[in-house]
Write an enzyme that holds these catalytic residues in place. Structure first.
Site, PDB file in Angstrom:
ATOM      1  CB  CYS A  40      -0.817  -0.097   1.320  1.00  0.00           C
ATOM      2  SG  CYS A  40      -1.861  -1.567   1.521  1.00  0.00           S
TER       3      CYS A  40
ATOM      4  NE  ARG B  17       4.162   1.700  -1.347  1.00  0.00           N
ATOM      5  CZ  ARG B  17       5.172   0.891  -1.172  1.00  0.00           C
ATOM      6  NH1 ARG B  17       6.271   0.792  -1.757  1.00  0.00           N
ATOM      7  NH2 ARG B  17       5.323   0.017  -0.013  1.00  0.00           N
TER       8      ARG B  17
ATOM      9  CD1 TRP C   6      -1.697  -5.467  -2.992  1.00  0.00           C
ATOM     10  CD2 TRP C   6      -2.592  -4.418  -4.876  1.00  0.00           C
ATOM     11  NE1 TRP C   6      -1.777  -6.345  -3.922  1.00  0.00           N
ATOM     12  CE2 TRP C   6      -2.210  -5.831  -4.888  1.00  0.00           C
ATOM     13  CE3 TRP C   6      -3.285  -3.599  -5.682  1.00  0.00           C
ATOM     14  CZ2 TRP C   6      -2.498  -6.477  -6.351  1.00  0.00           C
ATOM     15  CZ3 TRP C   6      -3.219  -4.127  -7.032  1.00  0.00           C
ATOM     16  CH2 TRP C   6      -2.870  -5.394  -7.449  1.00  0.00           C
TER      17      TRP C   6
ATOM     18  CG  ASN D 143       3.002  -0.867   2.826  1.00  0.00           C
ATOM     19  OD1 ASN D 143       2.516  -1.927   2.356  1.00  0.00           O
ATOM     20  ND2 ASN D 143       4.253  -0.536   2.492  1.00  0.00           N
ATOM     21  N   GLY D 144       1.287  -3.302   4.959  1.00  0.00           N
ATOM     22  CA  GLY D 144       2.062  -4.473   5.479  1.00  0.00           C
ATOM     23  C   GLY D 144       0.952  -5.409   6.011  1.00  0.00           C
TER      24      GLY D 144
ATOM     25  CD  GLU E  66       7.185 -17.497 -16.584  1.00  0.00           C
ATOM     26  OE1 GLU E  66       6.328 -18.060 -17.022  1.00  0.00           O
ATOM     27  OE2 GLU E  66       7.203 -16.643 -16.009  1.00  0.00           O
TER      28      GLU E  66
ATOM     29  CE  LYS F 119       7.731 -13.476 -17.952  1.00  0.00           C
ATOM     30  NZ  LYS F 119       6.766 -14.129 -17.073  1.00  0.00           N
TER      31      LYS F 119
ATOM     32  CD  GLU G 236       5.875 -11.764 -21.113  1.00  0.00           C
ATOM     33  OE1 GLU G 236       4.796 -11.501 -21.298  1.00  0.00           O
ATOM     34  OE2 GLU G 236       6.152 -12.560 -20.027  1.00  0.00           O
TER      35      GLU G 236
ATOM     36  CG  HIS H 296      10.999 -38.025 -29.542  1.00  0.00           C
ATOM     37  ND1 HIS H 296      11.153 -39.168 -30.132  1.00  0.00           N
ATOM     38  CD2 HIS H 296      11.509 -38.001 -28.381  1.00  0.00           C
ATOM     39  CE1 HIS H 296      11.428 -39.881 -29.327  1.00  0.00           C
ATOM     40  NE2 HIS H 296      11.846 -39.205 -28.147  1.00  0.00           N
TER      41      HIS H 296
ATOM     42  CE  LYS I 121       0.885  -7.534 -14.399  1.00  0.00           C
ATOM     43  NZ  LYS I 121       1.957  -8.526 -14.772  1.00  0.00           N
TER      44      LYS I 121
HETATM   45  C1  F6R Z   1       3.480 -13.311 -19.002  1.00  0.00           C
HETATM   46  C2  F6R Z   1       2.248 -12.780 -18.288  1.00  0.00           C
HETATM   47  C3  F6R Z   1       0.918 -13.694 -18.951  1.00  0.00           C
HETATM   48  C4  F6R Z   1      -0.088 -13.636 -17.508  1.00  0.00           C
HETATM   49  C5  F6R Z   1      -1.456 -14.198 -18.280  1.00  0.00           C
HETATM   50  C6  F6R Z   1      -2.402 -14.663 -17.033  1.00  0.00           C
HETATM   51  O1  F6R Z   1       4.344 -12.712 -18.158  1.00  0.00           O
HETATM   52  O2  F6R Z   1       2.112 -12.079 -17.354  1.00  0.00           O
HETATM   53  O3  F6R Z   1       1.317 -14.833 -19.602  1.00  0.00           O
HETATM   54  O4  F6R Z   1       0.346 -14.620 -16.582  1.00  0.00           O
HETATM   55  O5  F6R Z   1      -2.011 -13.436 -19.279  1.00  0.00           O
HETATM   56  O6  F6R Z   1      -2.769 -13.443 -16.511  1.00  0.00           O
HETATM   57  P1  F6R Z   1      -3.434 -13.487 -15.024  1.00  0.00           P
HETATM   58  O7  F6R Z   1      -2.321 -14.267 -14.235  1.00  0.00           O
HETATM   59  O8  F6R Z   1      -3.491 -12.074 -14.577  1.00  0.00           O
HETATM   60  O9  F6R Z   1      -4.614 -14.258 -15.146  1.00  0.00           O
END
Ligand code: F6R
Length: 609
Positions: free
Chosen positions: A2, A27, A74, A100-101, A482, A486, A489, A505, A604
């Site tokens: 927060c 935050r 938050w 905050n915490g 993963e 990363k 993307e 294969h 996001k």
């Molecule tokens: C990759 C990334 C996305 C999310 C995906 C699901 O770095 O952030 O692949 O993981 O869009 O998003 P959430 O977790 O918000 O459902």
């Protein structure tokens, strides 16, 4: 996570409080509020929603006065709502606080205070602090704050105001940031520098266990025993934008470096002090409840799906329940076999991903019990699921998920340990050993971040390759997936992850001289087999970067470079091996000049199907 602020001076406090909170909105942004002493009483305005909602609200009535505190929330304990918004007060309204915490022992404190007659109005952990100070106060503000600190456990930065001391704010912290801005005839308090940078560049950075008594012309800092502390002035020379990122160049890097804390915050409230068990107050399951499940479904998208793969491994290995995993957008359209003996776990950082939400609803419709693992309190997925386990990563701003992923892994691990404890599928000694290692994990994540230079160099060297391959077996394969995501993307380099045994294969045809291959080799049961697969790619002249545990002395014989992470149980090591992969992706993207925090074509929160 927060944002908190405080002001004492000669100007209208509300002006700074609202402005400071605006700078801290990164935050947290689900509710906000301010408290100002108006000469007679503490006047509070707060509301659910973003700062804009508070600004709108105080247009009608702005609290007037020259001392006050503010908060942007938050949510962790208690959904976003007007009553759960900070500041919180005691029964009499004499005290107001922002926090905050997480107060880990708030439940027992709350019970004790209710028994003594205190009336709680919110669902937050924070409100106990307001009632506790009322309870221990005998006229000495500093003494009362100290008495509160004696009783609370957890992480906090706190600012207190008290009607009896109309010229004084008291602030303190443990495991959460807090700074004091030094002004002329006025002083400022904030979680982070961005809130105060427009007002002063001279600051005190508060340390854990310090208590500051802040007035308009003086700041008196002591330790918990009352010994005075002479603080050094820290001159901020960042610009406002850099300050928002805590001095990091990008939110992604900041969030990578926040992982030790995010992982600690997610683990510690749920781990028994003697490391013998995981306590999930949010679930309160029984042996019979868990034994009734004959199948678990894990459903998620993207990075959260990769966390789910690790979660499947944990639940099967530890709790011995068969787990199916699916990508949310696939799940709904394949007529899944689900009944009341199915537990569906959806994993989602944002709690808003529409495919995951739809899969959750479908699962519920088919009769499953549902559990959400999410980072956002009060999100659509949190509200829809029967039960919720929160990852306490704080807001994740960079599009590429990092700290949400690692907190999802520990959450799934703790869930699997919890289920196995109830079912009796794990020996107490093994549970104790694993949980002791879990306790050390946040520090170990910190150690993986200590020397990023070699990773920077690899990233620079390979940033212009067309393809990068990631290989591993078992849990290493899931982390490889993963790592590849990363890199793709944020750097736009084509990257693929393969189960190392699967290369021959088909994919081995793509390996040619100079192609970078990131090879993870941490899983003992498949270690020799992984080495054979590494030799297969080496024979095709790939350049191999191996990722291994610190006690591995073998891998370096077969690879071109090796990155080591601290040694821990192989079940927990994905939390460590993913960190260099996040950094590799980050520095490759930087080398290529990509917009790391906002990669092209991505958002996001994916709220469309
Ligand atoms: C990759 C990334 C996305 C999310 C995906 C699901 O770095 O952030 O692949 O993981 O869009 O998003 P959430 O977790 O918000 O459902």
């Amino acid at each position: 996570m927060c944002g908190i602020v405080g002001y004492v001076g000669e100007k209208q406090a509300a002006d700074f409080l609202v402005d400071g909170l605006t700078k801290l909105e990164y935050r947290g942004y689900d509710s906000a509020g301010i408290a100002v002493f108006d000469g007679e009483k503490i006047d509070i305005e707060k509301t659910v929603g973003r700062l804009s909602a508070l600004k709108e609200k105080i247009k009608e009535h702005t609290p007037q006065g020259v001392i006050g505190i503010g908060h942007t929330r938050w949510a962790t304990h208690g959904r976003p709502s007007d009553v759960n918004a900070h500041p919180h007060t005691d029964c009499s309204g004499k005290f107001a606080i922002v926090h905050n915490g997480i107060i880990e022992n708030f439940m027992s404190l709350k019970e004790e205070l209710i028994e003594k007659g205190h009336k709680f109005v919110s669902e937050t952990d924070t409100e106990v602090v307001a009632h506790l100070i009322e309870d221990v106060y005998e006229g000495d503000f500093v003494k009362a704050v100290n008495a509160v600190l004696d009783r609370i456990e957890g992480s906090y930065s706190l600012v207190f105001m008290c009607q009896d001391y109309p010229d004084t704010l008291i602030c303190t912290k443990k495991d959460n940031p807090l700074v004091i801005g030094l002004g002329e005839g006025e002083n400022f308090i904030a979680s982070d520098i961005p809130a105060i940078i427009a007002y002063t560049r001279r600051t005190y950075i508060m340390n854990d266990g310090e208590i500051a008594v802040v007035k308009k012309d003086s700041i008196w800092v002591t330790d918990r025993k009352g010994n005075p502390i002479t603080k050094k002035v820290f001159e901020v020379n960042w610009n406002a934008e850099a300050a928002e990122k805590g001095g990091y160049e990008h939110f992604m890097l900041k969030e990578i470096f926040e992982q030790p804390k995010a992982v600690r915050d997610t683990i510690s409230p749920r781990l028994k002090k003697d490391n013998t068990a995981v306590v999930l107050d949010e679930l309160k399951w029984t042996k019979e409840y868990v034994e009734a499940f004959n199948k678990v479904y894990i459903i998620a998208c993207g990075t959260a799906y990769h966390a789910g793969l690790v979660g499947k491994y944990y639940i099967e290995k530890l709790a011995r329940i068969p787990v199916e995993i699916d990508i949310a957008s696939e799940f709904r359209y394949r007529d899944p076999i689900i009944d009341e003996h199915t537990l569906t776990i959806v994993i989602s950082q944002s709690g808003e991903t529409s495919d995951t939400l739809a899969a959750l609803k479908e699962s519920k419709r088919l009769g499953a019990k549902t559990l959400a693992v999410t980072n956002v309190v009060g999100s659509s997925i949190a509200r829809e699921a029967d039960q919720v386990m929160y990852t306490w990563a704080g807001p994740e701003i960079a599009v590429a998920s990092t700290k949400a992923y690692t907190t999802q892994l520990v959450t799934m691990f703790m869930l699997a340990m919890y289920m196995s404890g109830l079912k009796g599928t794990i020996a107490p000694e093994r549970a104790h050993d694993l949980l002791t290692q879990l306790r050390h994990l946040p520090d170990q994540v910190g150690r993986t971040l200590e020397d990023v230079e070699p990773i920077k160099t690899f990233a620079k060297n390979y940033a212009y390759n067309n393809d990068v391959f990631y290989i591993g077996r078992s849990l290493d394969y899931y982390v490889a997936l993963e790592g590849a995501l990363k890199l793709k993307e944020i750097s736009y380099i084509h990257a693929e992850a393969y189960a190392a045994g699967e290369l021959k294969h088909g994919t081995l045809a793509l390996i040619e001289s100079g192609v970078p291959v990131i090879a993870l080799a941490t899983q003992k049961s498949v270690y020799e087999k992984t080495l054979s697969n590494i030799k297969e790619v080496k024979a095709r002249d790939a350049v191999i970067i191996g990722i291994a545990a610190a006690d591995d002395t073998e891998l370096e014989k077969y690879v071109d470079h090796v990155i080591k992470v601290p040694t821990t149980d192989e079940l927990l090591i994905p939390l460590l091996t993913v960190v260099p992969l996040q950094l590799l992706a980050y520095y490759a993207a930087i080398t290529r000049g990509c917009d790391v925090d906002k990669p092209r074509n991505l958002a996001k929160s994916v709220t469309v199907e």
